[in-house]
Motif scaffolding. Sequence first.
Motif, mmCIF file in Angstrom:
data_model
loop_
_atom_site.group_PDB
_atom_site.id
_atom_site.type_symbol
_atom_site.label_atom_id
_atom_site.label_comp_id
_atom_site.label_asym_id
_atom_site.label_seq_id
_atom_site.Cartn_x
_atom_site.Cartn_y
_atom_site.Cartn_z
ATOM 1 N N PHE A 241 9.003 10.365 1.298
ATOM 2 C CA PHE A 241 8.071 9.257 1.464
ATOM 3 C C PHE A 241 8.840 7.938 1.482
ATOM 4 O O PHE A 241 9.642 7.658 0.595
ATOM 5 C CB PHE A 241 7.066 9.255 0.319
ATOM 6 C CG PHE A 241 5.983 8.215 0.447
ATOM 7 C CD1 PHE A 241 4.988 8.358 1.392
ATOM 8 C CD2 PHE A 241 5.961 7.108 -0.390
ATOM 9 C CE1 PHE A 241 3.983 7.414 1.505
ATOM 10 C CE2 PHE A 241 4.959 6.160 -0.284
ATOM 11 C CZ PHE A 241 3.973 6.309 0.671
ATOM 12 N N ALA A 242 8.606 7.148 2.518
ATOM 13 C CA ALA A 242 9.276 5.855 2.644
ATOM 14 C C ALA A 242 8.388 4.782 2.012
ATOM 15 O O ALA A 242 7.565 4.161 2.686
ATOM 16 C CB ALA A 242 9.564 5.534 4.103
ATOM 17 N N ALA A 243 8.546 4.584 0.722
ATOM 18 C CA ALA A 243 7.758 3.566 0.034
ATOM 19 C C ALA A 243 8.078 2.194 0.621
ATOM 20 O O ALA A 243 9.223 1.882 0.922
ATOM 21 C CB ALA A 243 8.071 3.592 -1.458
ATOM 22 N N GLY A 244 7.055 1.397 0.801
ATOM 23 C CA GLY A 244 7.245 0.069 1.360
ATOM 24 C C GLY A 244 7.139 0.012 2.864
ATOM 25 O O GLY A 244 7.274 -1.066 3.451
ATOM 26 N N ALA A 245 6.898 1.146 3.511
ATOM 27 C CA ALA A 245 6.762 1.179 4.965
ATOM 28 C C ALA A 245 5.361 1.672 5.331
ATOM 29 O O ALA A 245 4.918 2.717 4.843
ATOM 30 C CB ALA A 245 7.812 2.096 5.586
ATOM 31 N N THR A 246 4.668 0.907 6.177
ATOM 32 C CA THR A 246 3.309 1.260 6.585
ATOM 33 C C THR A 246 3.164 1.076 8.082
ATOM 34 O O THR A 246 3.627 0.087 8.651
ATOM 35 C CB THR A 246 2.269 0.380 5.870
ATOM 36 O OG1 THR A 246 2.431 0.498 4.457
ATOM 37 C CG2 THR A 246 0.856 0.822 6.240
ATOM 38 N N VAL A 247 2.527 2.046 8.709
ATOM 39 C CA VAL A 247 2.178 1.989 10.124
ATOM 40 C C VAL A 247 0.660 1.946 10.220
ATOM 41 O O VAL A 247 -0.041 2.687 9.521
ATOM 42 C CB VAL A 247 2.727 3.210 10.887
ATOM 43 C CG1 VAL A 247 2.236 3.208 12.327
ATOM 44 C CG2 VAL A 247 4.242 3.224 10.855
ATOM 45 N N TRP A 248 0.160 1.074 11.096
ATOM 46 C CA TRP A 248 -1.286 0.889 11.219
ATOM 47 C C TRP A 248 -1.770 1.302 12.611
ATOM 48 O O TRP A 248 -1.079 1.085 13.604
ATOM 49 C CB TRP A 248 -1.668 -0.569 10.997
ATOM 50 C CG TRP A 248 -1.346 -1.092 9.631
ATOM 51 C CD1 TRP A 248 -0.226 -1.777 9.255
ATOM 52 C CD2 TRP A 248 -2.144 -0.946 8.451
ATOM 53 N NE1 TRP A 248 -0.283 -2.086 7.915
ATOM 54 C CE2 TRP A 248 -1.447 -1.587 7.399
ATOM 55 C CE3 TRP A 248 -3.377 -0.350 8.184
ATOM 56 C CZ2 TRP A 248 -1.942 -1.637 6.096
ATOM 57 C CZ3 TRP A 248 -3.870 -0.409 6.896
ATOM 58 C CH2 TRP A 248 -3.166 -1.048 5.864
ATOM 59 N N SER A 249 -2.967 1.854 12.638
ATOM 60 C CA SER A 249 -3.633 2.145 13.905
ATOM 61 C C SER A 249 -5.053 1.613 13.803
ATOM 62 O O SER A 249 -5.646 1.593 12.719
ATOM 63 C CB SER A 249 -3.649 3.647 14.182
ATOM 64 O OG SER A 249 -4.217 3.933 15.447
#
Length: 391
Positions: A241-249
Motif C-alpha cells: 500500500f502506497a500511503a500518501g498516494a491517491t488516484v481519483w475517478s
Amino acid sequence: MEVIATIVAAVLAAPLVVLTAAFAIEVIAGLRAMSPQAGANAAAGPVVIVMPANDEAAVITRTLTLLAAELPDGFEVLVVADNCTDDTAVLAERAGAQVLRRDDPSHRGKGFALAHARDHLAARADSCAVAIVLDADCTIDRASLVALAAAAQATPAQASYLMRPERTAAPMVQVSNFAFAIKNLVRQRGLQRLAGRVNLTGTGMAFPWPVFRAAPLATDDIVEDLALGLDLARQGTPARFAAGATVWSAASSAEGTLKQRTRWEGGFLATSRRHALPAIAAGLRTGALRDIWAGLSLAVPPLTLLLLLDVAGLAALALLALAGAAAWPALLLGVVLAIALAALVVAWARVGRPFLSGAAAIRLPLYILWKIPLYLRLARKRPTDWLRAGR
C-alpha cells in the motif's frame, strides 16, 4: 430432528460467520491512517506513466492537461491508444504525450495494452526505473505521484483508488462510492497490516522496472489487475500500500455505476472462486498466517452481497430455530454482523462522510435491493467483456 436441524444451522452459519468476521477485522484494522514509507527515495531513473486508452476522446485531453501540471521532474507519459475507433491518439499527441497506436481486435483489454507499452519501453536504451499505470479517466496530484514512485523502488505499490465525492449524486451512487472507499482505502490498509500486502486495483499501480518487464500482463481477464496482483504475490513480489498516494475517478450515473459494478464484482467473484481457497490451503500447508489472511480476504464477497447473504442467512437460521434447531448459530451470526455494521459506522465517521451523506446512508437497504438483479445476472453468467460506464 432437533440435532439434525442444529447441524444444518451450524453448517449454514459457519461460512457466513467466518467471512463477516474477516470483513469486520479487516475494516477495524484499516481504520487508522498509515504514514508514508520512511526512507523512500526518488526513483533512480525515468518514471513512465503508462496510460491505456480505448476510445477515450471524450476525456483524454482533460486528463493529460491536468496530469501535465502535476508531473515532477523525471516523469513522462506514454499513452497506448488501444484498438481505438475515435481520435484518442491524435488528441493525446496534441496534449503533449508520447503515443503508441495498437490495433489488434482479437486481443483486446488493458492487459494487452500494458504488454505493448512494456515491449516498447524494453526496446529503449533507458527503459524506465518505475512504471505507473493510470487510467485515462483518472486524476492524480504531484505529491501522490512522488509517493507512489518512491514506494515502488523494490516492490509493486498501489495507491488508494477512490471515486471523487459527489454529495449531490443519486443516493445509490453515494452508497456505491462509500463501498468503494471501504474496499480500496479502509480494507486495503487493513490487508496491508494483516497480510503485508494489498490487492492491485487497476489504476494507481506502480512497478519497479524488473517486475514490470517480467509480469504476466498480456491477458483479457476483465479484472486483470486483481489477477496480476495474485500472480506477483505468488512470485514473491506482492504489492504494498502506497500511503500518501491517491488516484481519483469521477463518479458515474446510477446506470453507469451499475454497469461498472457488474464488471468489477462479476470478475472479482470469479477470481475469488478460483484463487481464495487454494491460497488459504497453501497458507495452511506452510503455516504462513499472512498468506492465510490474504486468501481469506479474497474470499470475502463485495460489501452489498455480504450483507445480503447475512440477512438471508439469518432468515434461514430463524426458520431452522422454529423447526427445533439451537439458537446459537443465529445468535453468533447476528453478533458478528452487528460488529461488522458497527465497524462500518466508525469507518463512515472517519473517512466516509465526504462520500456518503446521512440521508443517503439510510437508503442502504434500498441499495441492496437495487443490486439484487445484478447478482441474479451474475449467477447466470459472468461478464467477459469490458463494460464502459456512462460518464
